[in-house]
Design a protein around this motif. Structure first.
Motif, PDB file in Angstrom:
ATOM      1  N   ALA A  57      -4.407   2.077  -3.279  1.00 41.36           N
ATOM      2  CA  ALA A  57      -3.451   1.656  -2.246  1.00 41.36           C
ATOM      3  C   ALA A  57      -4.125   0.772  -1.205  1.00 41.36           C
ATOM      4  N   LEU A  58      -5.306   1.171  -0.779  1.00 45.46           N
ATOM      5  CA  LEU A  58      -6.046   0.383   0.212  1.00 45.46           C
ATOM      6  C   LEU A  58      -6.382  -1.006  -0.343  1.00 45.46           C
ATOM      7  N   GLU A  74      -3.596  11.586 -14.568  1.00 47.22           N
ATOM      8  CA  GLU A  74      -3.936  12.740 -13.740  1.00 47.22           C
ATOM      9  C   GLU A  74      -5.296  12.603 -13.059  1.00 47.22           C
ATOM     10  N   ARG A  75      -5.528  11.408 -12.538  1.00 50.18           N
ATOM     11  CA  ARG A  75      -6.764  11.151 -11.789  1.00 50.18           C
ATOM     12  C   ARG A  75      -6.660  11.771 -10.397  1.00 50.18           C
ATOM     13  N   PRO A  76      -7.782  11.965  -9.738  1.00 50.40           N
ATOM     14  CA  PRO A  76      -7.749  12.556  -8.386  1.00 50.40           C
ATOM     15  C   PRO A  76      -6.996  11.652  -7.404  1.00 50.40           C
ATOM     16  N   SER A  77      -6.439  12.290  -6.394  1.00 50.14           N
ATOM     17  CA  SER A  77      -5.653  11.559  -5.396  1.00 50.14           C
ATOM     18  C   SER A  77      -6.455  10.487  -4.680  1.00 50.14           C
ATOM     19  N   TRP A  78      -7.759  10.702  -4.477  1.00 51.70           N
ATOM     20  CA  TRP A  78      -8.551   9.712  -3.756  1.00 51.70           C
ATOM     21  C   TRP A  78      -8.597   8.379  -4.500  1.00 51.70           C
ATOM     22  N   GLY A 121      -5.013  -2.536  -2.915  1.00 50.10           N
ATOM     23  CA  GLY A 121      -3.778  -3.272  -3.205  1.00 50.10           C
ATOM     24  C   GLY A 121      -3.127  -3.827  -1.957  1.00 50.10           C
ATOM     25  N   GLY A 122      -3.139  -3.045  -0.874  1.00 45.17           N
ATOM     26  CA  GLY A 122      -2.565  -3.518   0.380  1.00 45.17           C
ATOM     27  C   GLY A 122      -3.335  -4.690   0.959  1.00 45.17           C
ATOM     28  N   ILE A 123      -4.661  -4.595   0.929  1.00 49.40           N
ATOM     29  CA  ILE A 123      -5.492  -5.699   1.430  1.00 49.40           C
ATOM     30  C   ILE A 123      -5.293  -6.943   0.565  1.00 49.40           C
ATOM     31  N   ALA A 124      -5.317  -6.757  -0.752  1.00 48.70           N
ATOM     32  CA  ALA A 124      -5.139  -7.898  -1.657  1.00 48.70           C
ATOM     33  C   ALA A 124      -3.769  -8.541  -1.486  1.00 48.70           C
ATOM     34  N   ALA A 125      -2.731  -7.732  -1.331  1.00 44.86           N
ATOM     35  CA  ALA A 125      -1.379  -8.282  -1.175  1.00 44.86           C
ATOM     36  C   ALA A 125      -1.226  -9.011   0.153  1.00 44.86           C
ATOM     37  N   ALA A 150       0.831  -1.203   0.000  1.00 40.74           N
ATOM     38  CA  ALA A 150       0.000   0.000   0.000  1.00 40.74           C
ATOM     39  C   ALA A 150       0.870   1.258   0.000  1.00 40.74           C
ATOM     40  N   LEU A 151       1.922   1.239   0.784  1.00 38.61           N
ATOM     41  CA  LEU A 151       2.833   2.379   0.828  1.00 38.61           C
ATOM     42  C   LEU A 151       3.520   2.578  -0.523  1.00 38.61           C
ATOM     43  N   LEU A 152       3.930   1.499  -1.144  1.00 30.14           N
ATOM     44  CA  LEU A 152       4.559   1.590  -2.463  1.00 30.14           C
ATOM     45  C   LEU A 152       3.581   2.154  -3.490  1.00 30.14           C
ATOM     46  N   VAL A 153       2.330   1.734  -3.428  1.00 25.73           N
ATOM     47  CA  VAL A 153       1.300   2.255  -4.337  1.00 25.73           C
ATOM     48  C   VAL A 153       1.145   3.764  -4.127  1.00 25.73           C
ATOM     49  N   LEU A 154       1.101   4.196  -2.882  1.00 24.46           N
ATOM     50  CA  LEU A 154       0.982   5.629  -2.593  1.00 24.46           C
ATOM     51  C   LEU A 154       2.189   6.408  -3.110  1.00 24.46           C
ATOM     52  N   ILE A 155       3.368   5.864  -2.899  1.00 25.18           N
ATOM     53  CA  ILE A 155       4.579   6.544  -3.348  1.00 25.18           C
ATOM     54  C   ILE A 155       4.585   6.690  -4.865  1.00 25.18           C
ATOM     55  N   VAL A 156       4.266   5.621  -5.556  1.00 23.90           N
ATOM     56  CA  VAL A 156       4.266   5.679  -7.022  1.00 23.90           C
ATOM     57  C   VAL A 156       3.142   6.586  -7.516  1.00 23.90           C
ATOM     58  N   GLY A 157       1.961   6.450  -6.935  1.00 24.39           N
ATOM     59  CA  GLY A 157       0.812   7.220  -7.403  1.00 24.39           C
ATOM     60  C   GLY A 157       0.864   8.696  -7.071  1.00 24.39           C
ATOM     61  N   LEU A 158       1.401   9.018  -5.897  1.00 28.09           N
ATOM     62  CA  LEU A 158       1.420  10.421  -5.472  1.00 28.09           C
ATOM     63  C   LEU A 158       2.787  11.080  -5.593  1.00 28.09           C
ATOM     64  N   GLY A 159       3.830  10.275  -5.629  1.00 26.90           N
ATOM     65  CA  GLY A 159       5.168  10.851  -5.555  1.00 26.90           C
ATOM     66  C   GLY A 159       5.964  10.886  -6.834  1.00 26.90           C
ATOM     67  N   THR A 160       5.483  10.255  -7.886  1.00 29.93           N
ATOM     68  CA  THR A 160       6.244  10.232  -9.133  1.00 29.93           C
ATOM     69  C   THR A 160       6.552  11.656  -9.574  1.00 29.93           C
ATOM     70  N   GLY A 161       7.824  11.911  -9.831  1.00 29.32           N
ATOM     71  CA  GLY A 161       8.250  13.226 -10.285  1.00 29.32           C
ATOM     72  C   GLY A 161       8.599  14.187  -9.169  1.00 29.32           C
ATOM     73  N   THR A 162       8.483  13.757  -7.911  1.00 28.50           N
ATOM     74  CA  THR A 162       8.834  14.640  -6.799  1.00 28.50           C
ATOM     75  C   THR A 162      10.233  14.306  -6.300  1.00 28.50           C
TER      76      THR A 162
END
Length: 148
Positions: A123-124, A113-117, A126-130, A41-53
């Motif tokens: 992430a939620l 460029e989808r909304p952050s939610w 993906g984390g549960i599934a993983a 879930a953390l990796l999903v958040l990092i990739v989804g929200l942090g790419t390019g930062t």
């Protein structure tokens, strides 16, 4: 009558019980699956929200370091670990799907460029599934180790 070189039914039962005992001893603790799910879930958040930062690469390295720490903790708790080369192909395939699919979905959401939610929900999920998926896969693999 026992013949030379052929075990009796009692010997086979002893062998089966010894195998089951070993599998019980090295059974993966439940906390491991929770942490796997949280790290995905953390990796999903990092990739989804942090790419390019600026914090993207350090955060990825942090997650990989945490993953290595979780694997090390598992080894210390169980006293052993199973090398990846001993895993069957089906286990590798499912593990790759459980880890890669949510991360790729987050990357696609970010690029679109989808909304952050939407990334948070990915992430939620993906984390549960993983976490749940790795627990199910692990139990199935452990069961296959008990019976020859």
């Amino acid at each position: 009558m026992e013949t030379e070189g052929h075990p009796s039914a009692g010997d086979l039962g002893s062998i089966a019980e010894a195998r089951a005992s070993i599998v019980r001893r090295i059974r993966t603790p439940r906390w491991y699956f929770w942490l796997v799910g949280a790290l995905v879930a953390l990796l999903v958040l990092i990739v989804g929200l942090g790419t390019g930062t600026w914090w993207f690469l350090p955060a990825i390295l942090g997650v990989l370091g945490a993953d290595l720490a979780v694997i090390g903790a598992h080894r210390r708790v169980t006293g052993t670990s199973v090398p990846g080369r001993a895993w069957p192909a089906w286990l590798w395939a499912w593990a790759a799907v459980l880890a890669a699919l949510p991360v790729l979905a987050a990357a696609a959401l970010h690029l679109a460029e989808r909304p952050s939610w939407t990334i948070l929900l990915t992430a939620l999920a993906g984390g549960i599934a993983a976490g749940l998926g790795s627990a199910i896969l692990n139990r199935r693999w452990e069961a296959s180790r008990v019976t020859p």
